[in-house]
Scaffold this active site. Structure first.
Site, PDB file in Angstrom:
ATOM      1  N   ASN A 163      38.544  38.386  37.391  1.00 30.13           N
ATOM      2  CA  ASN A 163      38.070  39.757  37.489  1.00 30.13           C
ATOM      3  C   ASN A 163      38.348  40.342  38.867  1.00 30.13           C
ATOM      4  O   ASN A 163      38.690  41.518  39.002  1.00 30.13           O
ATOM      5  CB  ASN A 163      36.568  39.827  37.190  1.00 30.13           C
ATOM      6  CG  ASN A 163      36.245  39.699  35.721  1.00 30.13           C
ATOM      7  OD1 ASN A 163      37.060  40.027  34.868  1.00 30.13           O
ATOM      8  ND2 ASN A 163      35.056  39.207  35.412  1.00 30.13           N
TER       9      ASN A 163
ATOM     10  N   GLU B 236      35.765  30.658  25.583  1.00 34.98           N
ATOM     11  CA  GLU B 236      35.725  32.053  25.170  1.00 34.98           C
ATOM     12  C   GLU B 236      34.298  32.575  25.329  1.00 34.98           C
ATOM     13  O   GLU B 236      33.330  31.828  25.147  1.00 34.98           O
ATOM     14  CB  GLU B 236      36.168  32.211  23.711  1.00 34.98           C
ATOM     15  CG  GLU B 236      37.602  31.760  23.463  1.00 34.98           C
ATOM     16  CD  GLU B 236      38.023  31.943  22.016  1.00 34.98           C
ATOM     17  OE1 GLU B 236      37.169  32.364  21.204  1.00 34.98           O
ATOM     18  OE2 GLU B 236      39.184  31.658  21.689  1.00 34.98           O
TER      19      GLU B 236
ATOM     20  N   SER C 150      31.031  30.285  38.077  1.00 35.20           N
ATOM     21  CA  SER C 150      30.379  28.982  37.977  1.00 35.20           C
ATOM     22  C   SER C 150      31.394  27.850  38.023  1.00 35.20           C
ATOM     23  O   SER C 150      32.588  28.050  37.822  1.00 35.20           O
ATOM     24  CB  SER C 150      29.592  28.907  36.668  1.00 35.20           C
ATOM     25  OG  SER C 150      30.480  29.066  35.557  1.00 35.20           O
TER      26      SER C 150
ATOM     27  N   LYS D 243      27.798  36.338  49.086  1.00 39.61           N
ATOM     28  CA  LYS D 243      27.243  37.505  48.396  1.00 39.61           C
ATOM     29  C   LYS D 243      26.131  37.065  47.447  1.00 39.61           C
ATOM     30  O   LYS D 243      26.269  37.078  46.230  1.00 39.61           O
ATOM     31  CB  LYS D 243      28.325  38.254  47.615  1.00 39.61           C
ATOM     32  CG  LYS D 243      27.851  39.618  47.085  1.00 39.61           C
ATOM     33  CD  LYS D 243      28.816  40.197  46.076  1.00 39.61           C
ATOM     34  CE  LYS D 243      28.699  39.578  44.710  1.00 39.61           C
ATOM     35  NZ  LYS D 243      27.424  39.873  44.013  1.00 39.61           N
TER      36      LYS D 243
ATOM     37  N   GLY E 297      21.596  49.007  45.496  1.00 40.28           N
ATOM     38  CA  GLY E 297      22.765  48.933  46.359  1.00 40.28           C
ATOM     39  C   GLY E 297      22.966  47.560  46.949  1.00 40.28           C
ATOM     40  O   GLY E 297      22.892  46.548  46.249  1.00 40.28           O
TER      41      GLY E 297
ATOM     42  N   SER F 243      27.701  48.839  30.771  1.00 39.27           N
ATOM     43  CA  SER F 243      27.910  47.400  30.756  1.00 39.27           C
ATOM     44  C   SER F 243      27.827  46.879  32.185  1.00 39.27           C
ATOM     45  O   SER F 243      28.253  47.560  33.122  1.00 39.27           O
ATOM     46  CB  SER F 243      29.277  47.040  30.161  1.00 39.27           C
ATOM     47  OG  SER F 243      29.548  45.654  30.296  1.00 39.27           O
TER      48      SER F 243
ATOM     49  N   ASP G 111      31.839  41.047  40.326  1.00 43.39           N
ATOM     50  CA  ASP G 111      33.211  40.708  40.725  1.00 43.39           C
ATOM     51  C   ASP G 111      33.948  41.934  41.249  1.00 43.39           C
ATOM     52  O   ASP G 111      34.758  41.834  42.176  1.00 43.39           O
ATOM     53  CB  ASP G 111      33.969  40.116  39.535  1.00 43.39           C
ATOM     54  CG  ASP G 111      33.335  38.847  39.017  1.00 43.39           C
ATOM     55  OD1 ASP G 111      32.866  38.042  39.844  1.00 43.39           O
ATOM     56  OD2 ASP G 111      33.300  38.647  37.788  1.00 43.39           O
TER      57      ASP G 111
END
Length: 323
Positions: A44, A92, A141, A186, A230, A251, A257
């Site tokens: 991503n 998946e 992960s 992060k 934020g 979403s 990412d």
């Protein structure tokens, strides 16, 4: 070709997303035409970097027909990559949005078990890079089979390359990697609490906890993700809260990412830490405006960044309550 940014995805996935009118147990549910996307933290990040005009090389594990589909999806998006072949199939994920309520249901399937040889192949690939990258970004992960200290091992490899390591993960892998020292972490508030060794952090304690982590040498920069509030960035001598613009959320897939990608791209362009986090928040917020697994649109990022730059200075202080 040289790449300023390398992304690592140890547990990638083919993301399938669709919609239904509503969920009813034990009834056949009619879904819309599914959308297929290459998923997983680092992938991503690479996809988002490309939308910002950046260039990266994506390292990821790939196996079986689902792994081949993952590669095909990335080729279609023009993402440069290098695979670590695995015996087991790539996992998946399945994301379903209930259109009547806009509730999103995210089904994450377990990843393949990586063997020691497959893990070593990734470390070897890093050592054999023809040119030193500026940044190595690991997000997501760890798959089954890898020890909790594997990101720590990657941190050592990245340090030997002379590159800066940016890590976005959670739990014990995050703590052990921080012990090795990284450039930027992060965490969210819960993850920061665990790194600081406390059960819970109050709003006024967040910057002190981040500075303590920096002081002990775990990293140079901490960007605390605050969700709709934020983000807060902390260095040894700087601290700033960057507010998130209010948007209609469709979403949350890939929002974190997207934020990492925005920050990494800004750093690679020589931007300040303040500019880095403002772009990161704009990218993360823009990603939530699209359904399923679409990430963000560049036009939305530009518009939201303009809002943050113009009006964000009004809200520099931390909110009184952070959840």
């Amino acid at each position: 070709m040289t790449y300023p940014i390398i992304t690592l995805t140890l547990n990638p996935a083919v993301d399938k997303s669709t919609t239904v009118d509503y969920f009813v147990a034990e009834q056949k549910l009619r879904c819309s035409t599914p959308r297929y996307d290459a998923g997983g933290g680092g992938l991503n990040v690479s996809k988002a970097l490309k939308r910002l005009g950046g260039r990266s090389l994506a390292f990821f594990s790939s196996g079986g027909p689902s792994g081949q589909l993952l590669q095909d999806l990335l080729k279609k998006e023009g993402i440069d990559f290098r695979i670590i072949a695995t015996q087991e199939w790539t996992r998946e994920n399945f994301i379903v949005t209930e259109t009547r309520t806009n509730a999103q249901y995210r089904f994450g399937l377990p990843g393949p078990t990586l063997t020691a040889a497959e893990a070593d192949a990734l470390l070897t690939a890093l050592r054999e890079l023809p040119a030193r990258p500026e940044y190595v970004v690991a997000s997501g992960s760890l798959p089954p089979g890898l020890p909790d200290d594997f990101y720590g091992r990657i941190a050592r490899e990245v340090r030997s390359l002379g590159a800066r390591f940016i890590l976005d993960t959670s739990g014990e892998p995050l703590r052990l990697a921080a012990n090795e020292g990284v450039y930027l972490l992060k965490p969210n508030l819960g993850e920061l609490s665990k790194l600081a060794g406390v059960e819970k952090l109050e709003a006024d304690d967040v910057d002190d906890a981040a500075k303590a982590i920096i002081a002990r040498g775990d990293c140079e920069v901490v960007v605390v993700s605050l969700g709709p509030s934020g983000a807060l960035y902390v260095t040894k001598d700087q601290c700033e809260h960057v507010p998130a613009p209010m948007v209609k959320k469709l979403s949350t897939v890939g929002a974190g990412d997207s934020m990492v990608a925005g920050m990494t791209w800004a750093l690679s362009q020589g931007k300040t830490f303040g500019e880095m986090v403002r772009l990161g928040v704009a990218c993360g917020s823009a990603a939530t405006m699209n359904p399923g697994t679409e990430l963000f649109k560049k036009a939305d990022v530009d518009r939201l960044l303009d809002w943050i730059n113009q009006y964000g200075s009004r809200y520099q202080s931390l909110p009184s309550q952070l959840e």
